[in-house]
Design a protein around this motif. Structure first.
Motif, PDB file in Angstrom:
ATOM      1  N   GLY A  13      97.251 108.947  13.162  1.00 31.71           N
ATOM      2  CA  GLY A  13      97.685 108.684  11.654  1.00 31.71           C
ATOM      3  C   GLY A  13      97.590 109.997  10.942  1.00 31.71           C
ATOM      4  N   VAL A  14      96.492 110.521  11.051  1.00 34.26           N
ATOM      5  CA  VAL A  14      96.124 111.822  10.273  1.00 34.26           C
ATOM      6  C   VAL A  14      96.953 112.695  10.561  1.00 34.26           C
ATOM      7  CG1 VAL A  14      94.254 113.504   9.766  1.00 34.26           C
ATOM      8  CG2 VAL A  14      93.809 111.082   9.741  1.00 34.26           C
ATOM      9  N   ASP A  68     100.562 104.023   6.185  1.00 35.61           N
ATOM     10  CA  ASP A  68      99.767 103.718   7.470  1.00 35.61           C
ATOM     11  C   ASP A  68      98.870 102.463   7.212  1.00 35.61           C
ATOM     12  OD1 ASP A  68      97.194 104.297   9.261  1.00 35.61           O
ATOM     13  OD2 ASP A  68      98.773 105.670  10.121  1.00 35.61           O
ATOM     14  N   PRO A  69      98.984 101.702   8.328  1.00 37.46           N
ATOM     15  CA  PRO A  69      97.872 100.328   7.828  1.00 37.46           C
ATOM     16  C   PRO A  69      96.589 100.669   8.129  1.00 37.46           C
ATOM     17  CG  PRO A  69      98.995 100.506  10.282  1.00 37.46           C
ATOM     18  CD  PRO A  69      99.527 101.733   9.619  1.00 37.46           C
ATOM     19  N   ALA A 119      89.553 104.662  16.405  1.00 32.87           N
ATOM     20  CA  ALA A 119      89.313 106.194  15.975  1.00 32.87           C
ATOM     21  C   ALA A 119      90.380 107.163  16.511  1.00 32.87           C
ATOM     22  CB  ALA A 119      88.126 107.010  16.584  1.00 32.87           C
ATOM     23  N   ALA A 120      91.110 106.766  17.774  1.00 34.37           N
ATOM     24  CA  ALA A 120      92.172 107.399  18.149  1.00 34.37           C
ATOM     25  C   ALA A 120      93.437 107.194  17.266  1.00 34.37           C
ATOM     26  CB  ALA A 120      92.356 107.096  19.577  1.00 34.37           C
ATOM     27  N   LEU A 121      93.645 106.031  16.869  1.00 37.48           N
ATOM     28  CA  LEU A 121      94.732 105.558  16.138  1.00 37.48           C
ATOM     29  C   LEU A 121      94.689 106.294  14.682  1.00 37.48           C
ATOM     30  CD1 LEU A 121      95.039 101.765  16.670  1.00 37.48           C
ATOM     31  CD2 LEU A 121      96.485 103.715  17.631  1.00 37.48           C
ATOM     32  N   LEU A 122      93.457 106.443  14.183  1.00 38.35           N
ATOM     33  CA  LEU A 122      93.150 107.118  12.877  1.00 38.35           C
ATOM     34  C   LEU A 122      93.624 108.495  13.076  1.00 38.35           C
ATOM     35  CD1 LEU A 122      89.837 105.493  11.616  1.00 38.35           C
ATOM     36  CD2 LEU A 122      92.249 105.502  10.425  1.00 38.35           C
ATOM     37  N   GLY A 123      93.016 109.201  14.354  1.00 35.36           N
ATOM     38  CA  GLY A 123      93.399 110.891  14.471  1.00 35.36           C
ATOM     39  C   GLY A 123      94.867 110.917  14.582  1.00 35.36           C
TER      40      GLY A 123
END
Length: 194
Positions: free
Chosen positions: A161-162, A107-108, A155-159
């Protein structure tokens, strides 16, 4: 009857593709950084995971600090993540995060989640993330609260990705990339559009 002798076959040394080898080393280091404290990661562990020898890592990167400086940089990842006009950036970023995981196994952005594991190195990781990802995105946005909107989009992208890569949500992973882009990208795009 005469015996025919054949000269012994000398194996041709395997030639490595330098860029592919560097990429494998960086991928291995990222993987380990996402699971272990920086101080606990050895060059041997990175080499074993990458399928190379520790001296090869030294040849390409010089030392552990130089290798991890590259791993802790988001510069290349941010360039690819943000490589679309702002009007199309939400779908592009969602697709990029998902394709990075499905096609490249990395994941980037997710290594920022593990910054607390890394002490002082975590501070470097956080600073790089701020300057190379969120500040860069902020600079591209117009309208009020650009910094806040950039951080919320990331933050939405991190969520995502998680949920996709770490929690391995069964429903999310059962969906196609395009189906997820269609559902998730409008939420990300809403933060990017004033």
């Amino acid at each position: 009857m005469s015996a025919v002798s054949t000269p012994p076959v000398t194996p041709t040394p395997v030639r490595r593709d330098a860029e592919a080898t560097k990429a494998a080393i960086l991928k291995a280091a990222r993987h380990l950084l996402a699971r272990h404290a920086h101080a606990d990661i050895t060059l041997k562990a990175v080499a074993d995971r990458a399928g190379v020898s520790p001296p090869l890592i030294l040849k390409y990167f010089g030392n552990k600090d130089t290798l991890f400086a590259r791993v802790m940089s988001f510069e290349t990842d941010a360039a690819a993540l943000l490589a679309a006009p702002v009007e199309e950036l939400g779908p592009h970023m969602v697709r990029h995060v998902l394709l990075s995981q499905t096609q490249h196994g990395a994941d980037p952005l997710l290594r920022i989640v593990f910054a607390p594991l890394h002490g002082e190195q975590g501070d470097i990781l956080r600073a790089n993330f701020r300057y190379q990802v969120t500040d860069l995105l902020t600079a591209r946005l117009s309208g009020p609260d650009a910094g806040l909107r950039a951080e919320l989009a990331v933050a939405a992208l991190l969520g995502l990705g998680v949920m996709y890569g770490i929690a391995r949500g069964t429903e999310v992973r059962a969906s196609t990339v395009e189906a997820l882009v269609e559902r998730y990208a409008p939420a990300v795009q809403a933060y990017l559009t004033p």
